[in-house]
Each structure stands twice: as structure tokens, then as C-alpha cells.
Write an enzyme that holds these catalytic residues in place. Structure first.
Site, PDB file in Angstrom:
ATOM      1  N   GLU A   1       0.854  -1.181   0.000  1.00 46.77           N
ATOM      2  CA  GLU A   1       0.000   0.000   0.000  1.00 46.77           C
ATOM      3  C   GLU A   1       0.894   1.236   0.000  1.00 46.77           C
ATOM      4  OE1 GLU A   1      -3.441  -0.261   2.404  1.00 46.77           O
ATOM      5  OE2 GLU A   1      -3.866   1.887   2.313  1.00 46.77           O
TER       6      GLU A   1
ATOM      7  N   GLU B   1     -10.576   4.331   9.204  1.00 44.91           N
ATOM      8  CA  GLU B   1     -10.719   3.968   7.789  1.00 44.91           C
ATOM      9  C   GLU B   1     -11.172   2.514   7.618  1.00 44.91           C
ATOM     10  OE1 GLU B   1      -6.922   5.166   6.022  1.00 44.91           O
ATOM     11  OE2 GLU B   1      -7.712   7.183   5.740  1.00 44.91           O
TER      12      GLU B   1
ATOM     13  N   ASP C   1      -2.794  14.195   6.982  1.00 49.02           N
ATOM     14  CA  ASP C   1      -2.287  12.917   6.459  1.00 49.02           C
ATOM     15  C   ASP C   1      -1.052  13.092   5.580  1.00 49.02           C
ATOM     16  OD1 ASP C   1      -2.059  10.293   5.812  1.00 49.02           O
ATOM     17  OD2 ASP C   1      -3.827  10.177   4.539  1.00 49.02           O
TER      18      ASP C   1
ATOM     19  N   GLU D   1       3.730   9.126  -0.752  1.00 46.99           N
ATOM     20  CA  GLU D   1       2.341   9.036  -1.202  1.00 46.99           C
ATOM     21  C   GLU D   1       1.824  10.360  -1.760  1.00 46.99           C
ATOM     22  OE1 GLU D   1      -0.367   7.794   1.884  1.00 46.99           O
ATOM     23  OE2 GLU D   1      -2.126   8.135   0.630  1.00 46.99           O
TER      24      GLU D   1
HETATM   25  C1  GCV Z   1      -2.492   2.416   5.373  1.00 47.21           C
HETATM   26  C2  GCV Z   1      -3.744   7.371   4.290  1.00 47.21           C
HETATM   27  C3  GCV Z   1      -3.352   6.482   3.158  1.00 47.21           C
HETATM   28  C4  GCV Z   1      -3.785   5.053   3.407  1.00 47.21           C
HETATM   29  C5  GCV Z   1      -3.183   4.619   4.755  1.00 47.21           C
HETATM   30  C6  GCV Z   1      -3.672   5.566   5.833  1.00 47.21           C
HETATM   31  C7  GCV Z   1      -3.076   5.262   7.183  1.00 47.21           C
HETATM   32  O1  GCV Z   1      -5.134   7.528   4.335  1.00 47.21           O
HETATM   33  O2  GCV Z   1      -3.910   6.951   1.963  1.00 47.21           O
HETATM   34  O3  GCV Z   1      -3.311   4.247   2.370  1.00 47.21           O
HETATM   35  O4  GCV Z   1      -3.534   3.305   5.059  1.00 47.21           O
HETATM   36  O5  GCV Z   1      -3.280   6.869   5.496  1.00 47.21           O
HETATM   37  O6  GCV Z   1      -2.105   5.908   7.527  1.00 47.21           O
HETATM   38  O7  GCV Z   1      -3.581   4.397   7.870  1.00 47.21           O
END
Ligand code: GCV
Length: 721
Positions: free
Chosen positions: A188, A312, A386, A414
């Protein structure tokens, strides 16, 4: 005859190119390249000061020390350096602990060693048996390993090793990579190939690459690795997988690297056959205790759990009306008898709450201060949204004096150009670490919260979401390696400067030539501000494309949650732009200590880099430069593009000074970065122009495409999504 000659020629050509390709500089060796010392005088001095290696290899870690010193010194000094048992000549390198080495014992340095603790070390020039020696001494074998890497770094960066009197020890106890690696080997937010962990072939086959991974981590003091994604799969906690995890732990152990796993909160139901995962249910508690016992029977030095709960879509204690403290403490109780820790993430925001997302973690966790067990750390992202290109520090830092808070940085990019943009992240991390929380009066920095010194917490840690994958060079972008490196160095010592870390890394990775170091350093140090400018200047945030976050998407709207849209974050309308987090808006500023609340709450006092994070302001708001907000924003976007072009120029001027393979790779990636910086500038400005109704100021290049064009771009199969 003729055929024969042609064949031999072909063979020779193939052999020659085969050799060349074997020698190609593909980045695999990271910063541990140990290139031959070029300068003859320096080489002579080094050879005199490192003439033999004395390490009693009576543990796997000390064997690793001996191997690394042999390899590093041998390669840099251009001759094999003998491993001996006695000091037989001037310039011996003696490495060990007082327990493992009578020579170290004879130095009577116990007092000095006491000061460096369990993982620290001393590098000393001394005399032993009438001969000049260099001593690498520590209290533990792992400390000796860290000291050896430091010693090698001195040579790699061509520093004097003549009169050494150095000591170093880590400021944080747990320095941990977080792999967001799934069991099917996808990663991810990973932009460097697939997961290194070949679960299918483990435990029988352990890829030799695991050793190089461990060496690289040890060389920068990283002592823990969470193998699995925080969006967790309970399967990794089953017997079958624990055997595989144990095989990895066995490979990593000599390098001081502990393994950790992510614990899916609903595991007792998914793999345990229970009908609940309620943390106060005795059956659930019992299940986790037994699970912990089972894990430790496979991996006696298992580090503990990292948990993403109630976030999430991940299950958590809220599913049963319990608090985060109740959830974390249950796991902590299961691990405590074995010495394990829980890293409980604070990255939470509710499905239902209409509250500003930036405020939710604080609202949720601050009331729980002091309610966690001693072996729990709260893992807090650097900012409240984030991992954006720039965020003010997370308001939880400094707000929970009774609870150890650890830092979570994202090494993988990211939101910062993913696999194709050169962005050196240390300046961004330093900005957060150096931020003053005012928690205990002026001068209470985030770094002091994290290293435990502000509130006397013995349990301390720093985590970095890894950018590592199966790509031959580990990180995809060759400069991604610098971020892995910088994370480790800052976790060891958050007070190091971005500049010194960059300089070390460049010298070890590319070249010691001053002009090369200077040019690359400048590129790296300017790169973070560049990406902020061409993506999210002046405090803008989260305006990336939907879901994969690759490229601009300020128009993203109408998703099932408002706080997953860009329009929620930029709030642009004909009156202006920005998120009002002052008392007239969400009042997120009130989550900071009073001096900051006042500073951030005033558009005149807030640093302009955070302006639109905290304020909604008219398009013709006057900036410090005298420009209107609209003009300033447009000029920043242009400036971002311009900086990338300068970076390109600097890099191109290094042709011939860098090996052709990496030179070409970075050159091409910088071309992509330029294109994408232009894409960002044009798309975002065209979109915001529909609200501001103003022309682009002079100096900003005119877009060559329409807004519609940009809005219809829809790249498929973006990695890491
Ligand atoms: C692992 C963000 C990212 C997700 C990630 C999340 C987190 O939303 O887009 O991919 O999930 O952070 O840190 O848990």
C-alpha cells in the site's frame, strides 16, 4: 573456420558486456558502496590506521561486525585487511564489548561506556600493548555493530580517523520501519515494486536480500521493522505465518533488528473462532494472551504490535463501545510478560462526526492521557491530516504529558510525487521536530516530546512508513534511498541537521568530490520547498487526485465522505480560499498551546507557509510580499516548476561525475518531475481561476491545455493504490 571466429567474437563481446553489466551501478549497494579511496595520501593514512581487524566473532552479531569491517575496509583500502586475534601491528582496529574482548576490558573504559547505554558506542584512538589502535567499544554486541558502521562511515566520507574520541547513543529507544506490505506482496502506497517478504517461499527459503536489508538498517541504527500493513490481515498471526515471521526474525536478529506485526483487532473472531473481539471480554483477553505466548514461542525477542483501530474501516474497540485505552491496554497486558510493546496509532477520524478532520484525533485521545499501560506508545503522524507536503505539527504533540507519544513519518512519497519526484524529506521532518509546542513553556519542541525528555518518558520511539520494495535499487527513485537513510539518522538523533545528513549520504552514495557534493546537496535541500510550491503552497492541502493521490485533483468532490474530497480542504469560492480553523471556523487553533493559538489564529501572525491551513482569505488579500493572495499563489506554483528546472540543470552539469546508469536514471526522472510539476501548476491554477476570476500574473507561464483536459485525465493502475 569463419563460423568459429564469429562465434568466438560473439562470445567475447557477450562476455565483455556481461562483465560490464555485472559491474553496472544499479543502486543495490545503497550507501554501503565502500568505494576505493582515491586520494593517495588519505589512502596511506587509512591503511596505517586500519591495518588489521580484531574482533572475537563469538556471537552472530560480532561475526557480522567482523564481516562488515573486512568488507568495508578491504574495499575502501584496496587490499584485504586481516582478521587477527592479537595486536600484532600498529593501526589495529579492535572492536568488542568488555565481555567479549579482553583487549577492550584492559582499557578500563567502563565509566565512559556506562554513559552510552545499551546501544551506544565509543570510537577511540588508544594504545594497546604499546601499539596505536582504534577502538570500537560498546556495552552490547549491537552497540559494537553500530559503532563499526560509524567507523566505516568516517572512511566513506573521507574523514580523519587519526585521533578519535567519539561517543554516540540513540535518543530514541525504538527506531522502526513500518512496512505497509500485504500478504499478497502488494505494498500500500509502495512505489518500488513488490514486498520484499516472499511469504510463499518462507520459511524454507530466505532471500539473501534480507541480510542486505538488515545491514542497511543497522548501518543507520534502525532496530525494528513492522513487517505488515496497518490495514491488517489477521492471517499473519496464524501458526503457519508465525513460522515464516520467525524465519525473517532469525535473519534480522544478528543485526539488532526486531520484528513487529500489525494486530488486526478482530483477529479473535477471524482466526480464533470467537464471536466477539470486545477488549473487556475475558475470553478475548485470554485469546490475545495465548496468542502472545504462541508468538513468543516462535520469536523470543518479538517486538510487539502496531495497531490501526477504528480508522478507515479497520475494526477497533469502538465497535464494542470501548475506548482506545481499553483496546490498547488489553493488547499491552498480553505482551507485557514477554517485554513487548504496543504502538497504537492516533490516525482516526469518524465516519459520522461532522467535525473538522484535523481536530478529531486530539478530541479522541487527549481525554485518555495517562490511561495507557506503561508498554503502550501512541503513534502520531507528523501532522493532523495525512502526510501532506507540508502540515503544521500535530496538536497532540505536547498535549498528552502523561503518555509517551512516538512520531510517525511517511518515508514513502504518497503525497509527494510518489516514485518519480526527487524530494528530500529531512527538511520537512526537521520542520516538525523543531516546532515549539510551548507545552512546558517556550522551547518545548516536538523532538523533546518524541525523545521523552520533555516529560521524562523512558519509552520512546520513531516510526517511518517504508519506501522499500523489490526494485533492484530498493526505493525506485535513486534519491528515495536518501529518505530511508535520513529517517534512520533522525530516529537515532532528531537534532542532526538535514544538511549534514544529506552530505553524509551523498558522499557515501555518489561521490566525495566537493563540487558534486555541493551541487547535489543544494538540489536536495531545495527539493521539499519545490514540491510544496508546485503542489500545495501557502498551507493548501489534500488536493491530490482521488484515491491514488497521483497528480492534481482540486476538483474532487461528492464522495461518500466530505473529508475525502479536495473541495472540503481548500474551500475555494468566489470570495476566497482556505480552511477557516480559527474561532470563527472549526477552531482547530484552540488545540494548540495559547501562544500558538494566537499566532496561528491571526492571518497577520501565522507563518505564510500555513496561511490557508488556518484561514479562509479573499483572493485579493495582501501578502507580505505586497502581492495579492491570487498572484502570490500563482507565482509560488511557477517557482516550484522553476526550482525543478534548476535541479535538472544542476544534475545535468554532473554528467561524467556520476556513473552513467544512475545519472541517466535520475535525469529521466527529473524530466518526468518537470512535466508533472507543470501539470500541477496548470491544472490547479486553471481550476482556482474559475473562482478567483483573475488573470495569471506576469512571470507565470500560460497553460497549454484546458481545465477540461486536466479534469478528464484518469491514469489507471497507479502503483500502491
Ligand atoms: C495504510 C492514508 C493512506 C492510506 C493509509 C492511511 C493510514 O489515508 O492513503 O493508504 O492506510 O493513510 O495511515 O492508515
Amino acid at each position: 573456420m569463419r563460423i568459429k571466429t564469429t562465434r568466438s567474437l560473439t562470445f567475447l563481446i557477450l562476455f565483455f558486456f556481461g562483465l560490464l553489466s555485472l559491474q553496472a551501478e544499479d543502486g543495490y549497494r545503497l550507501w554501503l558502496r565502500y568505494e576505493l579511496v582515491e586520494d593517495q595520501e588519505t589512502l596511506k593514512n587509512y591503511r596505517q590506521s586500519a591495518s588489521e581487524i580484531i574482533v572475537a566473532p563469538n556471537s552472530p552479531t560480532l561475526s557480522a561486525v567482523a564481516q562488515e569491517l573486512e568488507r568495508g575496509l578491504g574495499q575502501m583500502l584496496g587490499k584485504s585487511i586481516p582478521l587477527t586475534e592479537k595486536v600484532s601491528r600498529q593501526g589495529a582496529v579492535v572492536a568488542g564489548t568488555p565481555q567479549s574482548s579482553p583487549l577492550i576490558r584492559s582499557l578500563n573504559i567502563e565509566d565512559k561506556l556506562k554513559e552510552v547505554g545499551r546501544e551506544g558506542y565509543l570510537l577511540l584512538s588508544a594504545r594497546l600493548q604499546g601499539k596505536k589502535v582504534t577502538v570500537i567499544a560498546a556495552n552490547t554486541d549491537t552497540g559494537v555493530l553500530y559503532g563499526s558502521f560509524h567507523f566505516l562511515r568516517l572512511l566513506q566520507t573521507r574523514q580523519s580517523i587519526h585521533k578519535l574520541s567519539l561517543s554516540s547513543s540513540p535518543k530514541t529507544q525504538h527506531r522502526i520501519l513500518n512496512h505497509w506490505d500485504n500478504l499478497d506482496r502488494t505494498v500500500e502506497r509502495g512505489y518500488a515494486g513488490f514486498s520484499l517478504w516472499d511469504w510463499h517461499k518462507l520459511p524454507d527459503y530466505t532471500d539473501p536480500r534480507y541480510i542486505d536489508y538488515a545491514r542497511a538498517n543497522a548501518s543507520i541504527g534502525i532496530n525494528g521493522t513492522v513487517l505488515t500493513n496497518v490495514n491488517a490481515n489477521a492471517l499473519v498471526l496464524t501458526e503457519d505465518y508465525l513460522g515464516k515471521v520467525a524465519a525473517l526474525a532469525d535473519v534480522f536478529r544478528p543485526y539488532g533488528l526486531k520484528v513487529y506485526l500489525t494486530a488486526r483487532f478482530s483477529a479473535p473472531m477471524e482466526i480464533g473462532g470467537l464471536e466477539t473481539a470486545d477488549p473487556v471480554d475475558p475470553r478475548v483477553q485470554q485469546w490475545w494472551k495465548r496468542k502472545a505466548d504462541e508468538i513468543y514461542s516462535h520469536i523470543p525477542d518479538f517486538g510487539g504490535f502496531l495497531v490501526k483501530a477504528d480508522s478507515e474501516g479497520q475494526p477497533g474497540p469502538h465497535n464494542y463501545g470501548r475506548t482506545h485505552a481499553e483496546g490498547a491496554n488489553m493488547l499491552a497486558d498480553a505482551l507485557a510478560p514477554h517485554g513487548g510493546i504496543v504502538m497504537w496509532r492516533t490516525f482516526v477520524y469518524s465516519e459520522e462526526a461532522p467535525e473538522d478532520r484535523a481536530k478529531q484525533a486530539y478530541n479522541e485521545f487527549k481525554p485518555l492521557d495517562g490511561k495507557f499501560r506503561d508498554n503502550v506508545l501512541l503513534q502520531v503522524k507528523n501532522g493532523a491530516i495525512d502526510f501532506q507536503p507540508r502540515e503544521p505539527f500535530h496538536p497532540l504533540f505536547g498535549a498528552m504529558p502523561e503518555t509517551p507519544l512516538m512520531m510517525e513519518f511517511q518515508i514513502t512519497q504518497e503525497y509527494l510525487g510518489q516514485g518519480t519526484h526527487l524530494v528530500y524529506l529531512a527538511p520537512m521532518w526537521k520542520e516538525v521536530l523543531e516546532a515549539d509546542t510551548y507545552a512546558e513553556g517556550k522551547g518545548s519542541t516536538v523532538a523533546e516530546v518524541v525523545d521523552g525528555s520533555l516529560n521524562d518518558h523512558p519509552l520512546t520511539a520513531m516510526a517511518g512508513v517504508a519506501n522499500i520494495g523489490t526494485d533492484r535499487n530498493w526505493t525506485g527513485h535513486p534519491f528515495g534511498q536518501a529518505n530511508w537513510y535520513a529517517f534512520g539518522r533522525l530516529a537515532w538523533n532528531p537534532y542532526l541537521s538535514s544538511e549534514e545528513i544529506a552530505e553524509e549520504w551523498i558522499k557515501m552514495t555518489f561521490s566525495n568530490k566537493p563540487e558534486v557534493v555541493q551541487d547535489i546537496k543544494e538540489m536536495m535541500l531545495n527539493s521539499h520547498e519545490a514540491v510544496v510550491n508546485y503542489m500545495t503552497p501557502l498551507g493548501l492541502h489534500h488536493i491530490m487526485a482521488w484515491s491514488h493521490h497521483y497528480g492534481p485533483g482540486p476538483w474532487v468532490a461528492n464522495k461518500h465522505r466530505a473529508d475525502w474530497t479536495s473541495v472540503y480542504y481548500h474551500q475555494a469560492d468566489s470570495a476566497g480560499i482556505g480552511f477557516d480553523r480559527t474561532a470563527s471556523g472549526s477552531n482547530a487553533v484552540a488545540q494548540y498551546a495559547p501562544p500558538l493559538e494566537e499566532k496561528f489564529g491571526s492571518p497577520e501572525k501565522v507563518p505564510e507557509k500555513y496561511l490557508l491551513w488556518f484561514h479562509h482569505l479573499p483572493w485579493d488579500y495582501k501578502m507580505k510580499s505586497g502581492n495579492t493572495l491570487w498572484d502570490e499563489m500563482a507565482l509560488r506554483y511557477q517557482q516550484g516548476v522553476d526550482t525543478v528546472r534548476q535541479m535538472q540543470q544542476s544534475w545535468n552539469s554532473l554528467e561524467g561525475q556520476i556513473d552513467p546508469e544512475r545519472f541517466q536514471h535520475v535525469k529521466t526522472l527529473l524530466e518526468i518531475q518537470e512535466k508533472e510539476a507543470e501539470w500541477w501548476r496548470d491544472a490547479v491554477l486553471l481550476y482556482f481561476q474559475t473562482f478567483s476570476g483573475k488573470p495569471l500574473p506576469e512571470g507565470v507561464e500560460k497553460p497549454t491545455k484546458t481545465l477540461d483536459y486536466f479534469m478528464q485525465l484518469n491514469p489507471k493502475f497507479v502503483p500502491g493504490n
